[in-house]
Scaffold this motif. Structure first.
Motif, PDB file in Angstrom:
ATOM      1  N   GLN A  91       9.374 -12.989   7.018  1.00 50.87           N
ATOM      2  CA  GLN A  91       9.612 -12.844   5.897  1.00 50.87           C
ATOM      3  C   GLN A  91       8.840 -11.744   5.305  1.00 50.87           C
ATOM      4  N   THR A  92       9.504 -10.922   4.265  1.00 51.12           N
ATOM      5  CA  THR A  92       8.916  -9.690   3.871  1.00 51.12           C
ATOM      6  C   THR A  92       8.751 -10.127   2.317  1.00 51.12           C
ATOM      7  N   TYR A  93       7.359  -9.748   1.964  1.00 55.25           N
ATOM      8  CA  TYR A  93       6.975 -10.028   0.537  1.00 55.25           C
ATOM      9  C   TYR A  93       6.400  -8.722   0.055  1.00 55.25           C
ATOM     10  N   PHE A  94       6.485  -8.379  -1.270  1.00 56.20           N
ATOM     11  CA  PHE A  94       6.136  -7.222  -1.831  1.00 56.20           C
ATOM     12  C   PHE A  94       5.121  -7.646  -3.109  1.00 56.20           C
ATOM     13  N   ASP A  95       4.156  -6.741  -3.329  1.00 54.17           N
ATOM     14  CA  ASP A  95       3.395  -7.035  -4.636  1.00 54.17           C
ATOM     15  C   ASP A  95       2.873  -5.629  -4.960  1.00 54.17           C
ATOM     16  N   ASP A  96       2.391  -5.460  -6.271  1.00 50.96           N
ATOM     17  CA  ASP A  96       1.807  -4.341  -6.862  1.00 50.96           C
ATOM     18  C   ASP A  96       0.511  -4.028  -6.267  1.00 50.96           C
ATOM     19  N   GLU A  97       0.273  -2.720  -6.009  1.00 54.13           N
ATOM     20  CA  GLU A  97      -1.023  -2.258  -5.477  1.00 54.13           C
ATOM     21  C   GLU A  97      -1.394  -0.722  -5.921  1.00 54.13           C
ATOM     22  N   LEU A  98      -2.485  -0.746  -6.269  1.00 58.83           N
ATOM     23  CA  LEU A  98      -3.116   0.657  -6.767  1.00 58.83           C
ATOM     24  C   LEU A  98      -3.222   1.560  -5.414  1.00 58.83           C
ATOM     25  N   SER A  99      -2.717   2.973  -5.629  1.00 55.59           N
ATOM     26  CA  SER A  99      -3.214   3.901  -4.581  1.00 55.59           C
ATOM     27  C   SER A  99      -4.598   4.340  -4.599  1.00 55.59           C
ATOM     28  N   GLU A 100      -4.957   4.842  -3.583  1.00 54.46           N
ATOM     29  CA  GLU A 100      -6.501   5.291  -3.731  1.00 54.46           C
ATOM     30  C   GLU A 100      -6.687   6.564  -4.797  1.00 54.46           C
ATOM     31  N   GLU A 101      -5.526   7.218  -4.911  1.00 54.18           N
ATOM     32  CA  GLU A 101      -5.568   8.037  -6.010  1.00 54.18           C
ATOM     33  C   GLU A 101      -5.573   7.523  -7.326  1.00 54.18           C
ATOM     34  N   GLU A 102      -4.912   6.161  -7.577  1.00 53.88           N
ATOM     35  CA  GLU A 102      -5.050   5.638  -8.853  1.00 53.88           C
ATOM     36  C   GLU A 102      -6.512   4.865  -8.962  1.00 53.88           C
ATOM     37  N   VAL A 103      -6.823   4.257  -8.057  1.00 60.85           N
ATOM     38  CA  VAL A 103      -8.429   3.919  -8.187  1.00 60.85           C
ATOM     39  C   VAL A 103      -9.105   5.091  -8.715  1.00 60.85           C
ATOM     40  N   ASP A 104      -9.325   6.011  -7.842  1.00 59.71           N
ATOM     41  CA  ASP A 104     -10.190   7.183  -8.390  1.00 59.71           C
ATOM     42  C   ASP A 104      -9.778   7.369  -9.915  1.00 59.71           C
ATOM     43  N   PHE A 105      -8.750   7.533 -10.113  1.00 58.69           N
ATOM     44  CA  PHE A 105      -8.393   7.842 -11.562  1.00 58.69           C
ATOM     45  C   PHE A 105      -8.747   6.781 -12.523  1.00 58.69           C
ATOM     46  N   MET A 106      -8.666   5.620 -12.144  1.00 64.89           N
ATOM     47  CA  MET A 106      -9.165   4.304 -12.957  1.00 64.89           C
ATOM     48  C   MET A 106     -10.700   4.451 -13.174  1.00 64.89           C
ATOM     49  N   CYS A 107     -11.380   4.883 -11.962  1.00 64.26           N
ATOM     50  CA  CYS A 107     -12.977   5.161 -12.197  1.00 64.26           C
ATOM     51  C   CYS A 107     -13.379   6.213 -13.045  1.00 64.26           C
TER      52      CYS A 107
END
Length: 161
Positions: A91-107
């Motif tokens: 089964q294939t499942y999807f969920d939202d996840e931040l990219s490394e670039e987005e994590v850097d941005f959030m920090c």
């Protein structure tokens, strides 16, 4: 939307080849917060709220507690191109996840270029790797986490960063 706080372009007189010593100040932080708020109003903001720890706290700081029920609405429409795909028992499942670039941005990460060619990486908030070994990462947002966050935020506002 570009995922950086803003360009750190310094205009220098032609004879001066030194880069000024960049020290972020509270007005830089306000610009960072404005960009964060813009990002957090995108469908992918759900990923920041799911991330937990400091990223979760920064997301809540930007949007407020009223958005928490929206996390339960399910995945964003951006999950397929940007999210996490898991395959379990065929089964294939999807969920939202931040990219490394987005994590850097959030920090609130900056790359400060020095005249000797070195690049110093600084940020307003610690990255998840640093947070996870800080002693504050206890699996939930504790009163000690909140006290640290408020102290750090107050220090930024007072110019003690």
């Amino acid at each position: 939307m570009e995922l950086c706080t803003y360009s750190l372009r310094h205009v220098l007189p032609p004879k001066d080849h030194r880069l000024p010593c960049f020290r972020p100040v509270y007005t830089d932080y306000i610009v960072y917060e404005q960009h964060c708020h813009e990002f957090m109003n995108q469908p992918r903001a759900r990923a920041a709220l799911l991330d937990g720890g400091l990223i979760w706290c920064l997301a809540l700081h930007s949007l407020g507690f009223d958005v928490l029920p929206s996390v339960l609405d399910g995945i964003s429409w951006e999950v397929v191109p940007f999210g996490l795909m898991l395959s379990i028992d065929g089964q294939t499942y999807f969920d939202d996840e931040l990219s490394e670039e987005e994590v850097d941005f959030m920090c609130g990460m900056y790359h400060v270029h020095h005249t000797n060619g070195n690049v110093e990486i600084v940020s307003w908030w610690p990255r998840p790797q640093a947070w996870s070994v800080s002693g504050l990462n206890v699996g939930f947002w504790s009163s000690q986490c909140e006290a640290w966050f408020q102290l750090r935020l107050n220090n930024i506002q007072q110019g003690i960063s």
